[in-house]
Design an enzyme around this catalytic site. Structure first.
Site, PDB file in Angstrom:
ATOM      1  N   GLN A   1     -15.104  -0.953  -1.400  1.00 51.11           N
ATOM      2  CA  GLN A   1     -14.508   0.095  -2.226  1.00 51.11           C
ATOM      3  C   GLN A   1     -15.176   0.225  -3.587  1.00 51.11           C
ATOM      4  OE1 GLN A   1     -10.410  -1.170  -2.387  1.00 51.11           O
ATOM      5  NE2 GLN A   1     -10.096  -0.895  -0.185  1.00 51.11           N
TER       6      GLN A   1
ATOM      7  N   HIS B   1     -10.135  -3.220  -4.251  1.00 46.01           N
ATOM      8  CA  HIS B   1      -9.147  -3.037  -5.309  1.00 46.01           C
ATOM      9  C   HIS B   1      -9.740  -3.100  -6.716  1.00 46.01           C
ATOM     10  CE1 HIS B   1      -5.833  -4.555  -2.310  1.00 46.01           C
ATOM     11  NE2 HIS B   1      -6.613  -3.610  -1.800  1.00 46.01           N
TER      12      HIS B   1
ATOM     13  N   GLU C   1       3.173   3.624  -5.038  1.00 45.44           N
ATOM     14  CA  GLU C   1       4.101   3.876  -6.125  1.00 45.44           C
ATOM     15  C   GLU C   1       3.615   4.936  -7.104  1.00 45.44           C
ATOM     16  OE1 GLU C   1       5.906  -0.689  -6.464  1.00 45.44           O
ATOM     17  OE2 GLU C   1       4.923   0.249  -8.192  1.00 45.44           O
TER      18      GLU C   1
ATOM     19  N   TYR D   1       5.385  -4.425 -13.719  1.00 46.69           N
ATOM     20  CA  TYR D   1       5.675  -3.521 -12.598  1.00 46.69           C
ATOM     21  C   TYR D   1       5.708  -4.231 -11.245  1.00 46.69           C
ATOM     22  CZ  TYR D   1       5.932  -0.020 -16.053  1.00 46.69           C
ATOM     23  OH  TYR D   1       6.373   0.687 -17.145  1.00 46.69           O
TER      24      TYR D   1
ATOM     25  N   TYR E   1       0.252  -6.632   5.738  1.00 42.92           N
ATOM     26  CA  TYR E   1      -0.278  -5.978   6.933  1.00 42.92           C
ATOM     27  C   TYR E   1       0.142  -6.717   8.199  1.00 42.92           C
ATOM     28  CZ  TYR E   1      -2.872  -3.118   3.685  1.00 42.92           C
ATOM     29  OH  TYR E   1      -3.186  -2.242   2.677  1.00 42.92           O
TER      30      TYR E   1
END
Length: 384
Positions: free
Chosen positions: A99, A163, A255, A265, A276
């Site tokens: 990513q 991420h 979210e 949070y 998963y």
């Protein structure tokens, strides 16, 4: 007893929707209205094709746009002529594994006088990669980046392709919000306020900690909020100037938040998603001292870029939030009353992964599709 504000909101919204004939279902004992299919009279029109995993989009004052390609290239698009430039030189070396790569992009608030561009990217290194922020001057002919420098890099590295977060948003005070992911392999550090992973960061245009950040024991001076998983969407609310973000959950639990200074949070202690493997994440869905999301998706849509609609171009859309969905393969249009979602419409549901959503200076909505060359595209939403 702590009242779960999110549970109450979801239950009331679902009951109201069911009374109007909408379908609803139960998820973890919370009634939740299902998103409705597209009813808005809009269509997608290609502007340019041939992009290679486009990731970030920023419009220049002349109406053209810069597009970052995750694979490490920056290009300029002439929207009117539907023309794509050659690669702009001067881009930093990126780690495009998984990513990672060249990611978010933002213009300096004083771009018209200084022509400064900011980009987040996955910076390679011997000890692993990290999310970093690069600043450079766009040349007068927009063919190169000049005097480029890395103004900020995370204080933790990881050998991971996951991420990175990486949306960049300037606040109205001129300071820069940077969203970071928790890199998957470092996810417990999302709860460590000394670590830059899994955080909203707030820095000056030179990369220093911004004045007004939380001054809390053990907090890195750049940290604004903690407990985030992987925020790939961020935008200022057009009326309030408050930062809103969207972040990936795991298996469910994506979210929408309005990260506030010094707040936690929850990830990975609380979540509306599951591992998963289907095992529970952390301690459940709520815990004292941890914030509840304004909205969440279950199942996951894998949210990416987001924008608020500010123009009157699309009837009934002004004030809506648009969120690109990768796994969900649609654009979600959320209608709000204050901080409560009252309706959700799934636009262009099909087989397209949407990476970024931006309102252009012409009042039209532009989107990037997530695909490798020659299929990656910049498209515009048109009213039909």
């Amino acid at each position: 007893m702590m009242i779960n504000r999110r549970a109450v909101t979801l239950g009331l919204a679902a009951v109201a929707a069911a009374g109007a004939g909408a379908t609803w279902y139960l998820t973890r004992s919370k009634a939740r209205a299902m998103a409705s299919p597209q009813t808005s009279p809009v269509a997608l029109k290609p502007v340019v094709m041939g992009l290679d995993n486009p990731w970030g989009l920023a419009f220049l004052p002349d109406g053209t746009a810069l597009v970052s390609e995750r694979t490490g290239t920056l290009r300029r698009v002439d929207v009117t002529a539907a023309a794509l430039s050659n690669p702009i030189s001067g881009v930093p070396v990126v780690d495009s594994d998984g990513q990672g790569g060249l990611l978010g992009i933002a213009l300096d608030p004083d771009f018209t006088t200084n022509r400064l561009v900011y980009m987040s990217f996955a910076e390679p290194g011997d000890e692993g990669n990290c999310t970093a922020v690069f600043r450079a001057r766009l040349s007068d002919d927009a063919a190169s980046l000049e005097n480029g420098t890395v103004i900020f890099r995370q204080n933790r590295r990881a050998k991971s392709g996951h991420h990175f977060g990486s949306r960049l948003v300037f606040g109205r005070d001129g300071h820069l919000f940077v969203t970071t992911g928790e890199r998957n392999v470092l996810r417990d550090q999302a709860q460590d306020p000394a670590s830059h992973v899994g955080k909203v960061l707030r820095i000056t245009r030179d990369g220093a900690p911004a004045p007004g950040n939380p001054e809390l024991p053990g907090w890195a001076p750049e940290v604004w909020s903690i407990g985030h998983r992987n925020m790939q969407g961020a935008a200022l609310h057009p009326d309030t100037g408050v930062l809103w973000t969207v972040e990936h959950g795991a298996r469910g639990g994506d979210e929408v938040n309005t990260p506030q200074a010094g707040k936690n949070y929850g990830w990975p202690v609380i979540s509306y998603g599951r591992e998963y493997s289907m095992l529970q994440i952390g301690e459940g869905t709520a815990k004292a001292g941890m914030e509840q999301p304004l909205h969440y998706w279950d199942p996951s849509i894998a949210p990416s870029g987001m924008a608020f609609v500010m123009s009157d171009t699309y009837p009934g859309w002004k004030g809506s939030m648009l969120v690109g969905a990768l796994a969900g393969q649609h654009i979600s249009r959320l209608s709000w009353e204050g901080e409560t979602v009252v309706a959700e419409e799934q636009l262009f549901l099909g087989d397209t992964r949407f990476r970024d959503v931006v309102e252009g200076p012409d009042g039209r909505i532009y989107v990037l599709t997530d695909a490798s060359a020659p299929d990656g595209a910049l498209m515009v939403i048109t009213a039909t």
